[in-house]
Design an enzyme around this catalytic site. Structure first.
Site, PDB file in Angstrom:
ATOM      1  N   ARG A 292     -21.651  23.763  11.815  1.00  0.00           N
ATOM      2  CA  ARG A 292     -21.777  22.300  11.825  1.00  0.00           C
ATOM      3  C   ARG A 292     -21.855  21.719  10.395  1.00  0.00           C
ATOM      4  NH1 ARG A 292     -20.132  17.586  12.963  1.00  0.00           N
ATOM      5  NH2 ARG A 292     -21.589  16.078  12.128  1.00  0.00           N
TER       6      ARG A 292
ATOM      7  N   ASN B  13     -35.952  16.451   9.292  1.00  0.00           N
ATOM      8  CA  ASN B  13     -36.001  17.540  10.263  1.00  0.00           C
ATOM      9  C   ASN B  13     -36.589  18.800   9.655  1.00  0.00           C
ATOM     10  OD1 ASN B  13     -35.089  16.879  12.881  1.00  0.00           O
ATOM     11  ND2 ASN B  13     -33.030  16.536  12.086  1.00  0.00           N
TER      12      ASN B  13
ATOM     13  N   HIS C  24     -36.500  17.440  20.180  1.00  0.00           N
ATOM     14  CA  HIS C  24     -35.340  18.306  20.474  1.00  0.00           C
ATOM     15  C   HIS C  24     -35.663  19.293  21.588  1.00  0.00           C
ATOM     16  CE1 HIS C  24     -32.994  17.562  16.432  1.00  0.00           C
ATOM     17  NE2 HIS C  24     -33.320  16.445  17.076  1.00  0.00           N
TER      18      HIS C  24
ATOM     19  N   CYS D 241     -36.928  10.573  16.193  1.00  0.00           N
ATOM     20  CA  CYS D 241     -35.611  11.216  16.271  1.00  0.00           C
ATOM     21  C   CYS D 241     -34.647  10.249  16.940  1.00  0.00           C
ATOM     22  CB  CYS D 241     -35.750  12.478  17.109  1.00  0.00           C
ATOM     23  SG  CYS D 241     -34.181  13.197  17.623  1.00  0.00           S
ATOM     24  N   ASP D 242     -33.405  10.249  16.455  1.00  0.00           N
ATOM     25  CA  ASP D 242     -32.449   9.310  17.050  1.00  0.00           C
ATOM     26  C   ASP D 242     -31.643   9.898  18.213  1.00  0.00           C
ATOM     27  OD1 ASP D 242     -30.569  10.922  15.827  1.00  0.00           O
ATOM     28  OD2 ASP D 242     -29.988   9.461  14.310  1.00  0.00           O
TER      29      ASP D 242
ATOM     30  N   TYR E 143     -30.278  19.029  22.899  1.00  0.00           N
ATOM     31  CA  TYR E 143     -30.763  20.161  22.100  1.00  0.00           C
ATOM     32  C   TYR E 143     -31.354  21.290  22.939  1.00  0.00           C
ATOM     33  CZ  TYR E 143     -29.814  17.994  17.618  1.00  0.00           C
ATOM     34  OH  TYR E 143     -29.175  17.452  16.530  1.00  0.00           O
TER      35      TYR E 143
HETATM   36  P1  NAD Z   1     -28.187  15.072   3.311  1.00  0.00           P
HETATM   37  O1  NAD Z   1     -28.312  16.484   2.899  1.00  0.00           O
HETATM   38  O2  NAD Z   1     -26.845  14.464   3.438  1.00  0.00           O
HETATM   39  O3  NAD Z   1     -29.025  14.146   2.319  1.00  0.00           O
HETATM   40  C1  NAD Z   1     -30.370  14.350   2.084  1.00  0.00           C
HETATM   41  C2  NAD Z   1     -30.733  13.841   0.691  1.00  0.00           C
HETATM   42  O4  NAD Z   1     -32.101  14.175   0.451  1.00  0.00           O
HETATM   43  C3  NAD Z   1     -29.948  14.500  -0.455  1.00  0.00           C
HETATM   44  O5  NAD Z   1     -29.254  13.524  -1.194  1.00  0.00           O
HETATM   45  C4  NAD Z   1     -31.009  15.221  -1.282  1.00  0.00           C
HETATM   46  O6  NAD Z   1     -30.756  15.189  -2.669  1.00  0.00           O
HETATM   47  C5  NAD Z   1     -32.250  14.447  -0.923  1.00  0.00           C
HETATM   48  N1  NAD Z   1     -33.503  15.169  -1.122  1.00  0.00           N
HETATM   49  C6  NAD Z   1     -33.760  16.476  -0.949  1.00  0.00           C
HETATM   50  N2  NAD Z   1     -35.037  16.740  -1.193  1.00  0.00           N
HETATM   51  C7  NAD Z   1     -35.628  15.570  -1.529  1.00  0.00           C
HETATM   52  C8  NAD Z   1     -36.943  15.213  -1.894  1.00  0.00           C
HETATM   53  N3  NAD Z   1     -37.908  16.106  -1.965  1.00  0.00           N
HETATM   54  N4  NAD Z   1     -37.203  13.911  -2.149  1.00  0.00           N
HETATM   55  C9  NAD Z   1     -36.208  12.997  -2.108  1.00  0.00           C
HETATM   56  N5  NAD Z   1     -34.952  13.281  -1.780  1.00  0.00           N
HETATM   57  C10 NAD Z   1     -34.658  14.560  -1.492  1.00  0.00           C
HETATM   58  O7  NAD Z   1     -28.996  14.957   4.674  1.00  0.00           O
HETATM   59  P2  NAD Z   1     -28.724  14.123   5.999  1.00  0.00           P
HETATM   60  O8  NAD Z   1     -27.791  14.873   6.849  1.00  0.00           O
HETATM   61  O9  NAD Z   1     -28.507  12.706   5.726  1.00  0.00           O
HETATM   62  O10 NAD Z   1     -30.141  14.267   6.660  1.00  0.00           O
HETATM   63  C11 NAD Z   1     -31.315  13.886   6.017  1.00  0.00           C
HETATM   64  C12 NAD Z   1     -32.495  14.293   6.851  1.00  0.00           C
HETATM   65  O11 NAD Z   1     -32.576  13.525   8.029  1.00  0.00           O
HETATM   66  C13 NAD Z   1     -32.413  15.723   7.331  1.00  0.00           C
HETATM   67  O12 NAD Z   1     -33.694  16.244   7.421  1.00  0.00           O
HETATM   68  C14 NAD Z   1     -31.794  15.594   8.685  1.00  0.00           C
HETATM   69  O13 NAD Z   1     -32.040  16.708   9.480  1.00  0.00           O
HETATM   70  C15 NAD Z   1     -32.535  14.380   9.151  1.00  0.00           C
HETATM   71  N6  NAD Z   1     -31.968  13.619  10.261  1.00  0.00           N
HETATM   72  C16 NAD Z   1     -32.806  13.397  11.291  1.00  0.00           C
HETATM   73  C17 NAD Z   1     -32.433  12.634  12.330  1.00  0.00           C
HETATM   74  C18 NAD Z   1     -33.404  12.461  13.445  1.00  0.00           C
HETATM   75  O14 NAD Z   1     -33.026  12.100  14.513  1.00  0.00           O
HETATM   76  N7  NAD Z   1     -34.687  12.724  13.241  1.00  0.00           N
HETATM   77  C19 NAD Z   1     -31.149  12.078  12.370  1.00  0.00           C
HETATM   78  C20 NAD Z   1     -30.299  12.300  11.302  1.00  0.00           C
HETATM   79  C21 NAD Z   1     -30.734  13.065  10.234  1.00  0.00           C
HETATM   80  C1  G6P Z   2     -28.918  13.973  15.646  1.00  0.00           C
HETATM   81  C2  G6P Z   2     -30.296  14.575  15.676  1.00  0.00           C
HETATM   82  C3  G6P Z   2     -30.777  14.832  14.298  1.00  0.00           C
HETATM   83  C4  G6P Z   2     -29.811  15.701  13.551  1.00  0.00           C
HETATM   84  C5  G6P Z   2     -28.435  15.090  13.566  1.00  0.00           C
HETATM   85  C6  G6P Z   2     -27.435  16.063  12.981  1.00  0.00           C
HETATM   86  O1  G6P Z   2     -28.951  12.714  15.102  1.00  0.00           O
HETATM   87  O2  G6P Z   2     -31.211  13.775  16.338  1.00  0.00           O
HETATM   88  O3  G6P Z   2     -32.040  15.397  14.364  1.00  0.00           O
HETATM   89  O4  G6P Z   2     -30.221  15.870  12.222  1.00  0.00           O
HETATM   90  O5  G6P Z   2     -28.046  14.794  14.869  1.00  0.00           O
HETATM   91  O6  G6P Z   2     -26.264  15.411  12.766  1.00  0.00           O
HETATM   92  P1  G6P Z   2     -25.115  16.028  11.856  1.00  0.00           P
HETATM   93  O7  G6P Z   2     -23.993  15.071  12.031  1.00  0.00           O
HETATM   94  O8  G6P Z   2     -25.672  16.068  10.455  1.00  0.00           O
HETATM   95  O9  G6P Z   2     -24.859  17.390  12.390  1.00  0.00           O
HETATM   96 MN    MN Z   3     -33.333  14.573  15.902  1.00  0.00          MN
END
Ligand code: NAD
Ligand code: G6P
Ligand code: MN
Length: 443
Positions: A285, A149, A202, A172-173, A265
């Site tokens: 959050r 994101n 979003h 995006c999920d 969103y």
């Molecule tokens: P998190 O902070 O729990 O974990 C992310 C990991 O990425 C960490 O362990 C960190 O060390 C690592 N990291 C940071 N920079 C890095 C790099 N340059 N290369 C490799 N690893 C790196 O995060 P999370 O909550 O699991 O979310 C991860 C990402 O996925 C976020 O961007 C979040 O917003 C996104 N996300 C998107 C969706 C979606 O629907 N598109 C859904 C869920 C999460």
């Molecule tokens: C959804 C959205 C993601 C977002 C996540 C946040 O899955 O699509 O884009 O990163 O929610 O979830 P969290 O549990 O980390 O607030």
């Molecule tokens: Mn999303």
């Protein structure tokens, strides 16, 4: 069908979402068999905290797969077929600031929307450009499936920097989670729903929900249900208060604008003042997620690390995040043409929006990537909202690439959660200071 065993790299594998994603890989092993799984994170400690759980779980359920844990980007992509990218530049500490700094100015404090999403976007762009270059050095033909994101900003940036790279898909999920929730209400399988959707990531709306066995559009029935009942996520019992609020906001948005069903969103853009008033600036959050998912998963993994066995340890799986990623990869790998809500370059899909906008629409996933369903012309209300938001996205990306403070100020001012230039300037200066290790703008 014969299925080739795949090599998958997970980027950001130290995230506590990854054990459940591995659960999905195990559950889908017939459909999407693996040969090798490379777990890459720049933070060795985060990866190590999950390692024993992952190793023992894979040994028990999927021992034919070669496992690699690495914090070396030069080992992460060798021979890979699919990169699942799930990184967070700046980790939880920066997420917390993304959420808390805007609140000081009475502005929405959110991971992906408003000034917090802006600051996070500026961090993600650099890290993602670097990642794509590295992947292409070692695996020119690998598919890069990106979750990172704010996916809206990341998609615009990657499209601008790598316009000819046809193997990057941003996804995006949230639409997927919402479809699963619709299915529960309608008492049908989510795989029998063929959605139609348009907007930006979003920032979009469901226009139809076709029931594949009969072709009936179930959206009118669902909207009728939502007139009398709160919208709840399919897994409401496991969700924290803020997520239940987010789903309920769909009822509120529908009460004003009942034509299409909005993504949760959108609430940040329609009700920014109410949302700011209701939130606790000292417990946002990220704090909730730290106390919830992060603690639960780390506790489980710690137990495995101490006892060195899976005795009494739950099998983590079933999260939409993991299921969707594996289903997406499966559809691309085997040309299944399954329908997903995906982010693609517009190029006429929504005929009255710019060609270069990265729009979110329903599309089939084939071996060549996403084939979007034509949306045609959208109404003035939606077009106006989307054009403003797209201008914000584009200005944000340009601000990063050109280090241009003016463009950043314009981006924030155009964002519906901000609007006021005094506030835009104050929050931008504060965010810039907090993010100085990640991005810089010339005044
Ligand atoms: P998190 O902070 O729990 O974990 C992310 C990991 O990425 C960490 O362990 C960190 O060390 C690592 N990291 C940071 N920079 C890095 C790099 N340059 N290369 C490799 N690893 C790196 O995060 P999370 O909550 O699991 O979310 C991860 C990402 O996925 C976020 O961007 C979040 O917003 C996104 N996300 C998107 C969706 C979606 O629907 N598109 C859904 C869920 C999460
Ligand atoms: C959804 C959205 C993601 C977002 C996540 C946040 O899955 O699509 O884009 O990163 O929610 O979830 P969290 O549990 O980390 O607030
Ligand atoms: Mn999303």
């Amino acid at each position: 069908m014969g299925r080739k065993n795949q090599v998958v790299t997970i980027v950001g594998a130290g995230s506590t979402r990854i054990p459940a994603l591995i659960g999905s890989l195990i559950e889908y092993k017939k459909e999407f068999p693996l040969k090798k799984l490379i777990l890459f994170d720049i933070d060795k400690n985060r990866l190590e905290a999950l390692e024993d759980y992952i190793r023992l779980t894979m040994e028990k359920y999927y021992d034919e797969v070669e496992l690699v844990f690495t914090d070396d980007e030069n080992k992460a992509y060798i021979g890979t077929d699919f990169v699942f990218c799930n990184m967070r530049a700046g980790n939880f500490d920066m997420r917390s600031l993304d959420e808390k700094i805007p609140l000081k100015y009475g502005l929405v404090g959110q991971e992906t929307c408003g000034p917090g999403g802006f600051a996070y976007g500026m961090r993600s762009i650099g890290a993602m450009i670097h990642m794509v270059k590295k992947v292409r050095e070692y695996a020119p033909d690998a598919w890069i499936l990106n979750y990172t994101n704010p996916a809206a900003i990341v998609a615009v940036a990657l499209d601008k920097v790598f316009p000819d790279d046809k193997r990057i898909l941003n996804i995006c999920d949230q639409p997927y989670s919402m479809i699963r929730s619709f299915a529960k209400i309608l008492n049908i399988s989510m795989y029998d729903i063929e959605p139609r959707y348009f907007g930006l990531n979003h920032f979009g709306w469901f226009t139809n929900l076709y029931y594949s066995p009969t072709g009936e559009d179930l959206l009118p029935k669902l909207k009728k249900y939502l007139k009398e009942n709160d919208f709840k996520p399919y897994n409401a019992e496991q969700r924290e208060a803020s997520w239940l609020e987010a789903y309920k906001s769909v009822n509120k948005m529908l009460s004003f604008f009942p034509e299409y069903l909005p993504n949760t969103y959108l609430r940040y853009y329609f009700f920014p003042e109410e949302i700011v008033k209701e939130c606790n600036p000292n417990f946002t959050r990220s704090d909730e997620a730290l106390a919830g998912r992060e603690k639960q998963v780390l506790d489980i993994c710690k137990k495995v690390m101490i006892q060195k066995s899976l005795k009494g340890i739950p099998f983590l799986s079933g999260a939409v995040h993991g299921n969707m990623m594996v289903e997406v990869a499966d559809s691309i790998a085997y040309d299944l043409k399954k329908l997903f809500v995906v982010i693609v370059r517009n190029e006429g899909t929504i005929s009255n929006l710019p060609d270069d906008a990265m729009v979110e629409v329903a599309g089939e996933l084939t071996k060549y990537g996403a084939v979007p369903y034509k949306v045609g012309k959208i109404g003035t209300f939606y077009k106006g909202l989307i054009e403003g938001q797209y201008a914000y996205e584009k200005l944000t990306v340009e601000a990063y690439l050109e280090s241009d403070y003016q463009k950043a100020l314009q981006a924030l001012t155009i964002n519906r959660t901000v609007v006021n230039p005094f506030k835009a300037e104050a929050v931008l200066n504060d965010l810039m200071e907090a993010n100085k290790e990640y991005w810089y703008l010339r005044r």
